[in-house]
Design an enzyme around this catalytic site. Structure first.
Site, PDB file in Angstrom:
ATOM      1  N   HIS A   7       3.147   4.365   4.006  1.00 51.61           N
ATOM      2  CA  HIS A   7       3.433   3.166   3.242  1.00 51.61           C
ATOM      3  C   HIS A   7       3.030   1.958   4.075  1.00 51.61           C
ATOM      4  O   HIS A   7       3.212   1.949   5.291  1.00 51.61           O
ATOM      5  CB  HIS A   7       4.923   3.072   2.923  1.00 51.61           C
ATOM      6  CG  HIS A   7       5.493   4.309   2.295  1.00 51.61           C
ATOM      7  ND1 HIS A   7       5.708   4.441   0.943  1.00 51.61           N
ATOM      8  CD2 HIS A   7       5.892   5.494   2.841  1.00 51.61           C
ATOM      9  CE1 HIS A   7       6.221   5.633   0.679  1.00 51.61           C
ATOM     10  NE2 HIS A   7       6.332   6.289   1.815  1.00 51.61           N
ATOM     11  N   VAL A   8       2.503   0.930   3.430  1.00 51.02           N
ATOM     12  CA  VAL A   8       2.095  -0.288   4.122  1.00 51.02           C
ATOM     13  C   VAL A   8       2.872  -1.468   3.552  1.00 51.02           C
ATOM     14  O   VAL A   8       2.960  -1.631   2.335  1.00 51.02           O
ATOM     15  CB  VAL A   8       0.582  -0.531   3.980  1.00 51.02           C
ATOM     16  CG1 VAL A   8       0.182  -1.785   4.752  1.00 51.02           C
ATOM     17  CG2 VAL A   8      -0.202   0.667   4.474  1.00 51.02           C
ATOM     18  N   GLY A  55       0.832  -1.204   0.000  1.00 51.28           N
ATOM     19  CA  GLY A  55       0.000   0.000   0.000  1.00 51.28           C
ATOM     20  C   GLY A  55       0.861   1.246   0.000  1.00 51.28           C
ATOM     21  O   GLY A  55       1.885   1.307   0.676  1.00 51.28           O
ATOM     22  N   GLY A  89       0.149   5.415   0.237  1.00 47.57           N
ATOM     23  CA  GLY A  89      -0.782   6.526   0.330  1.00 47.57           C
ATOM     24  C   GLY A  89      -0.054   7.840   0.419  1.00 47.57           C
ATOM     25  O   GLY A  89       1.176   7.894   0.498  1.00 47.57           O
ATOM     26  N   THR A  90      -0.810   8.911   0.418  1.00 46.92           N
ATOM     27  CA  THR A  90      -0.222  10.238   0.498  1.00 46.92           C
ATOM     28  C   THR A  90       0.546  10.416   1.795  1.00 46.92           C
ATOM     29  O   THR A  90       1.530  11.135   1.852  1.00 46.92           O
ATOM     30  CB  THR A  90      -1.324  11.303   0.406  1.00 46.92           C
ATOM     31  OG1 THR A  90      -2.113  11.027  -0.749  1.00 46.92           O
ATOM     32  CG2 THR A  90      -0.731  12.692   0.296  1.00 46.92           C
ATOM     33  N   TYR A  91       0.098   9.737   2.848  1.00 52.26           N
ATOM     34  CA  TYR A  91       0.705   9.952   4.154  1.00 52.26           C
ATOM     35  C   TYR A  91       1.278   8.682   4.765  1.00 52.26           C
ATOM     36  O   TYR A  91       1.481   8.615   5.957  1.00 52.26           O
ATOM     37  CB  TYR A  91      -0.321  10.582   5.100  1.00 52.26           C
ATOM     38  CG  TYR A  91      -0.838  11.882   4.567  1.00 52.26           C
ATOM     39  CD1 TYR A  91      -0.053  13.010   4.619  1.00 52.26           C
ATOM     40  CD2 TYR A  91      -2.081  11.964   3.971  1.00 52.26           C
ATOM     41  CE1 TYR A  91      -0.495  14.203   4.096  1.00 52.26           C
ATOM     42  CE2 TYR A  91      -2.549  13.155   3.445  1.00 52.26           C
ATOM     43  CZ  TYR A  91      -1.745  14.279   3.522  1.00 52.26           C
ATOM     44  OH  TYR A  91      -2.191  15.450   2.996  1.00 52.26           O
ATOM     45  N   ASP A 129     -16.141   7.267   8.821  1.00 54.91           N
ATOM     46  CA  ASP A 129     -15.539   7.070   7.499  1.00 54.91           C
ATOM     47  C   ASP A 129     -15.727   5.631   7.021  1.00 54.91           C
ATOM     48  O   ASP A 129     -14.797   5.011   6.513  1.00 54.91           O
ATOM     49  CB  ASP A 129     -14.051   7.425   7.524  1.00 54.91           C
ATOM     50  CG  ASP A 129     -13.467   7.579   6.115  1.00 54.91           C
ATOM     51  OD1 ASP A 129     -14.271   7.788   5.184  1.00 54.91           O
ATOM     52  OD2 ASP A 129     -12.247   7.479   5.959  1.00 54.91           O
TER      53      ASP A 129
END
Length: 484
Positions: free
Chosen positions: A34-35, A28, A30-32, A152
């Site tokens: 890492h996975v 993964g 994302g903008t904020y 969410d």
């Protein structure tokens, strides 16, 4: 902090690179954050874990809030928090949770592609739909019972465990927007004016409600239920979500009314009190939606209006939040008493059809990380990494929506983001490094776009005051007792 004390702590503090094999196993981006998919170097532990590296230096308010909440929560259908690793050398924060091979976003996408190609049996099996919904409701009931709003819920944030001890178990993830609502210091809408991903946002939020309740989570669950039944997002809106402080959005409301019908005052008593009601009256006319109804929409997808599934769906998607069914009442609905009965394994005795996650090649994905995922356009990628990754995992799909521990939902899924000042990050990182050393925790992305500096400071004060004043799970938000 005393320098010698910091040096001694650094020696004994466990390090991610010493405990886990994860190099080349990113699933993964994302903008904020890492996975990574990881296994422990200790050969006695064969379990797979997900490690999330928070982007940048320090820790955001949303991640801090998520860590605090998840350390208090303990339920089979809520993501489990295993550990937090703090690195003072490079000011990085790593979060360890259980690894989940699937999520509803990819499961629904798989069946939507099958329907498009007109393959037989392309619908999600009835047993799987019922089991998924039952477990989602059970997890949300637990959150609401403990005065937590998720705020969410969407398919990408509903993880499903793959083969293993918890096969077919739902895990509600991504608590970055979650909040305690038992005693807010001011209306929640003042602190977070825009919440819930676009297509799953309740009508009262779109009409500017200042005092919203747990009914917003129930509406989102109704949207997910409809999507499971039809393999299509029920309230998809073609226009992009607007990153603005105003929650009102004409096109999204138009999509809701075109399916649900025009909201009448006899059905929704408080609609006149909504802040955006004058704008709503100006933009919409009752005669434009005379032929719209949920029953007609679902019948097009071969869900009959007299079925128990449709009756429960209509209760979940009630326009008036005060009349919307609760999670507790929904779990007692006759829908769950008829065959096939729900089970702990949503896949039942059937083999798991869905592809596993692929690894992400950073160079090829760097430019794609910021693309909007709310228009399902995930692309397959071939794995190209070190030999450790190749030996550990084969044939896995790219997880662009692994929202359970990835902050990618913040920007990629049309969610607002909050820009936190570096001084505030330094303060929270220092606080956590003293409170969480060697303990468990978990956090996710930054949140909410362009909040005022005063409001950010109030967020900070609320966060840490809740640890003593607003605790609903029986002990301090930073107390590890009784947790993982």
């Amino acid at each position: 902090m005393d320098y010698e004390f910091k040096q001694r702590q650094a020696i004994f503090r466990p390090k991610v690179e010493d405990l886990f094999e994860y190099e080349g196993c990113k699933v993964g981006r994302g903008t904020y954050g890492h996975v990574y998919k990881a296994i422990k170097k200790d050969s006695t532990d064969k379990a797979e874990y997900a490690l999330k590296l928070i982007e940048g230096t320090g820790i955001s308010m949303s991640a801090c809030r998520e860590i605090a909440l998840l350390r208090e929560l303990n339920h089979p259908n809520v993501i489990s928090l295993r550990a937090v690793f703090l690195s003072h050398a490079d000011r990085k924060v790593w979060l360890q949770v259980d690894y989940s091979e699937h999520d509803l976003w990819h499961i629904i996408k798989y069946h939507r592609a099958s329907k498009a190609s007109k393959k037989p049996g392309s619908n999600i099996p009835a047993h799987t739909v019922k089991s998924l919904l039952h477990q989602i409701l059970d997890g949300i009931r637990y959150l609401h019972y403990n005065w937590v709003l998720h705020r969410d819920l969407k398919p990408a944030n509903i993880l499903v465990m793959g083969d293993g001890p918890e096969r077919g178990r739902v895990k509600i993830a991504d608590m970055g927007f979650a909040r305690l609502f038992n005693s807010p210091l001011k209306p929640l809408a003042d602190l977070d004016p825009v919440v819930v991903t676009f297509w799953y946002r309740a009508p009262e939020l779109l009409l500017g409600a200042r005092h919203y309740t747990k009914a917003i989570d129930i509406w989102a669950i109704g949207c997910i239920f409809a999507e499971l039944l039809t393999s299509e997002p029920i309230f998809h809106c073609r226009q992009e979500d607007i990153k603005a402080s105003s929650p009102y959005h004409q096109d999204q409301l138009d999509r809701i009314f075109s399916i649900m019908g025009y909201p009448l005052e006899k059905d929704w008593d408080d609609i006149r009190r909504m802040p955006e009601y004058p704008t709503f009256q100006k933009d919409f006319r009752k005669q434009s939606f005379t032929n719209a109804s949920l029953a007609k929409y679902m019948e097009k997808h071969k869900v009959k209006s007299d079925s128990k599934a449709f009756i429960l769906l209509s209760k979940l998607l009630t326009m008036d939040p005060l009349k919307r069914i609760t999670s507790d009442a929904a779990l007692s609905d006759p829908y769950f008493s008829e065959d096939p009965l729900p089970s702990k394994d949503v896949f039942g005795s059937n083999p798991i059809l869905y592809p596993r996650r692929e690894f992400i090649n950073d160079e090829e994905n760097e430019d794609k990380a910021d693309k909007n995922q709310i228009k399902p356009a995930s692309k397959r990628m071939k794995f190209s990494s070190g030999k450790n990754g190749q030996n550990m995992h084969q044939g896995m799909r790219q997880s662009t929506a692994y929202q359970g521990i990835s902050s990618s939902s913040g920007k990629n899924m049309n969610q607002p983001t909050m820009v936190t000042a570096s001084q505030q990050q330094h303060h929270m990182h220092s606080h956590l490094s003293q409170s969480l050393t060697g303990s468990s925790g978990h956090g996710s992305r930054n949140q909410q776009a362009q909040q005022q500096g005063q409001r950010q400071t109030l967020h900070q004060k609320n966060m840490f005051s809740n640890a003593n004043n607003n605790n609903t799970a029986g002990h301090s938000l930073f107390n590890t007792k009784g947790m993982y």
